[in-house]
Enzyme design. Structure first.
Site, PDB file in Angstrom:
ATOM      1  N   LYS A  84       0.956  -1.155  -0.054  1.00  0.00           N
ATOM      2  CA  LYS A  84       0.037   0.142  -0.078  1.00  0.00           C
ATOM      3  C   LYS A  84       0.764   1.278   0.110  1.00  0.00           C
ATOM      4  CE  LYS A  84       1.065   1.483   4.230  1.00  0.00           C
ATOM      5  NZ  LYS A  84       1.569   2.688   4.732  1.00  0.00           N
ATOM      6  N   ASP A 115      -2.207  -1.587   9.937  1.00  0.00           N
ATOM      7  CA  ASP A 115      -2.530  -1.639   8.405  1.00  0.00           C
ATOM      8  C   ASP A 115      -3.126  -3.085   8.038  1.00  0.00           C
ATOM      9  OD1 ASP A 115      -1.444   0.744   8.251  1.00  0.00           O
ATOM     10  OD2 ASP A 115       0.421   0.074   7.654  1.00  0.00           O
TER      11      ASP A 115
HETATM   12  O1  C5P Z   1       0.256  -0.994  14.123  1.00  0.00           O
HETATM   13  P1  C5P Z   1       1.613  -1.055  14.097  1.00  0.00           P
HETATM   14  O2  C5P Z   1       2.256  -2.527  14.497  1.00  0.00           O
HETATM   15  O3  C5P Z   1       1.903  -0.866  12.432  1.00  0.00           O
HETATM   16  O4  C5P Z   1       2.381   0.208  14.681  1.00  0.00           O
HETATM   17  C1  C5P Z   1       3.816   0.209  14.837  1.00  0.00           C
HETATM   18  C2  C5P Z   1       4.196   1.077  15.726  1.00  0.00           C
HETATM   19  O5  C5P Z   1       3.862   2.484  15.216  1.00  0.00           O
HETATM   20  C3  C5P Z   1       3.245   0.997  17.019  1.00  0.00           C
HETATM   21  O6  C5P Z   1       4.085   0.633  18.023  1.00  0.00           O
HETATM   22  C4  C5P Z   1       3.250   2.605  17.419  1.00  0.00           C
HETATM   23  O7  C5P Z   1       4.537   3.131  18.248  1.00  0.00           O
HETATM   24  C5  C5P Z   1       3.290   3.440  16.141  1.00  0.00           C
HETATM   25  N1  C5P Z   1       1.894   3.885  15.695  1.00  0.00           N
HETATM   26  C6  C5P Z   1       1.099   4.944  16.364  1.00  0.00           C
HETATM   27  N2  C5P Z   1       0.131   4.990  15.985  1.00  0.00           N
HETATM   28  C7  C5P Z   1      -0.532   4.367  14.985  1.00  0.00           C
HETATM   29  C8  C5P Z   1      -0.122   3.495  14.248  1.00  0.00           C
HETATM   30  C9  C5P Z   1       1.107   3.197  14.617  1.00  0.00           C
HETATM   31  O8  C5P Z   1       1.849   5.505  17.223  1.00  0.00           O
HETATM   32  N3  C5P Z   1      -1.709   4.833  14.786  1.00  0.00           N
END
Ligand code: C5P
Length: 318
Positions: free
Chosen positions: A9, A139
């Site tokens: 994406k 995601d």
């Molecule tokens: O959800 P994902 O594993 O992709 O997120 C990775 C990191 O990115 C999270 O641990 C967080 O530190 C940050 N993040 C965030 N807010 C979001 C998505 C991700 O702070 N909405």
């Protein structure tokens, strides 16, 4: 044995609105699937093990891999439906760059959820798969849906938009450079936390979300106005990643200049980067720009891809 394509994406819009009680950030994003895909093959095993094989040295093959976690999550949440099914061998042929802001890991996890639902005959709905997927990564629900969508909340609340913009992306990333998503968000919080809308002011938050929902990018997508899509590209995380990686900032200038020369639509960093993309209206224009980019940046570390927009997140091959 089942094989799937798990598409990458890009973010056409990424806006950070504030902090959430769960420690994540409240986001408004416009996400778009592009046909740059990993190939995921699932093979049933008689023994109750999860085995991962991947041709990319940076991808973990143990429980750190989101694909592994996707299997474990299904086994944990649906013990009665999964405990007679044995294990699974997952083969990942990696085409999506790693640590790139292209949701490579999330799309692999989405393919495994989607695929095991079929292989193990679990009968889960897309919404149920997305709810499980959101526990693996913000995601993953979008990767299950695919196409073009507004994603809010942590990014896991997905509302599909019109799917029929047929643009092309020229993607560029330095092979040896990756960005940690937690680092990017944490640094953003340190530098821009004072601009966040407080969590208790839900009215303002809703108003701001609503403004983006009806915003210029969404309108441009709905009306298929390619020029307006290009001129409304936006990503808050560029403010963190580009200053920290001058090489990427320079690459963005080069791509922006080439985009002007080729009459392309606009250039932006995807997600937490460091992949940059330029949008163009035709495959020929995208190919020409990719060629010119390779020629003007004489660095063998630079990887350049072209990929059309696609309406699919996960595609079944066999
Ligand atoms: O959800 P994902 O594993 O992709 O997120 C990775 C990191 O990115 C999270 O641990 C967080 O530190 C940050 N993040 C965030 N807010 C979001 C998505 C991700 O702070 N909405």
């Amino acid at each position: 044995m089942l094989t799937f394509l798990a598409n990458a994406k890009i973010n056409l819009h990424l806006e950070i609105i504030g902090s959430r009680p769960d420690g994540f950030h409240e986001l408004v994003m416009v996400m778009q699937s592009v046909a740059l895909a990993d190939r995921i093959t699932l093979r049933p095993l008689n023994t109750p093990t999860i085995q991962i094989q991947c041709d990319h040295p940076q991808v973990p093959t143990d429980s750190a891999n989101l694909a592994y976690q996707a299997v474990a999550l299904l086994q944990e949440r649906l013990p009665h439906r999964t405990n007679q099914k044995g294990g699974v061998e997952i083969t990942i042929e990696k085409k999506i760059p790693v640590g790139a802001g292209l949701a490579g890991g999330s799309s692999n996890a989405a393919a495994v959820l989607f695929g095991l639902d079929i292989l193990w005959d679990l009968g889960l709905t897309r919404v149920e798969l997305q709810e499980l997927g959101s526990e693996l990564g913000s995601d993953v629900p979008f990767c299950l849906a695919g196409g073009c969508a507004i994603a809010t909340g942590r990014g896991e609340e997905v509302n599909l938009l019109y799917k029929n913009n047929s643009l092309h992306a020229v993607l560029a990333k330095y092979n040896s450079l990756s960005v940690s998503t937690p680092w990017a968000y944490q640094t953003y919080r340190e530098q821009f936390g004072h601009t966040y809308i407080p969590v208790d002011r839900f009215t303002s938050l809703e108003k701001r979300r609503a403004r983006v929902h009806s915003g210029s990018m969404v309108q441009a997508i709905g009306k298929k106005q390619s020029q307006a899509i290009g001129s409304n590209l936006y990503n808050d995380l560029e403010k963190i990643v580009l200053p920290a990686h001058p090489k990427v900032a320079l690459l963005k200038s080069t791509m922006t200049a080439l985009a002007a020369q080729f009459n392309a639509l606009g250039t932006l960093m995807s997600g937490s980067g460091p992949t940059l993309f330029t949008l163009s209206e035709t495959p020929e224009q995208a190919q020409s720009m990719a060629k010119a980019l390779r020629q003007s940046v004489s660095d063998s570390d630079l990887m350049v891809y072209t990929a059309p927009f696609t309406a699919h997140g996960i595609e079944t091959l066999s």
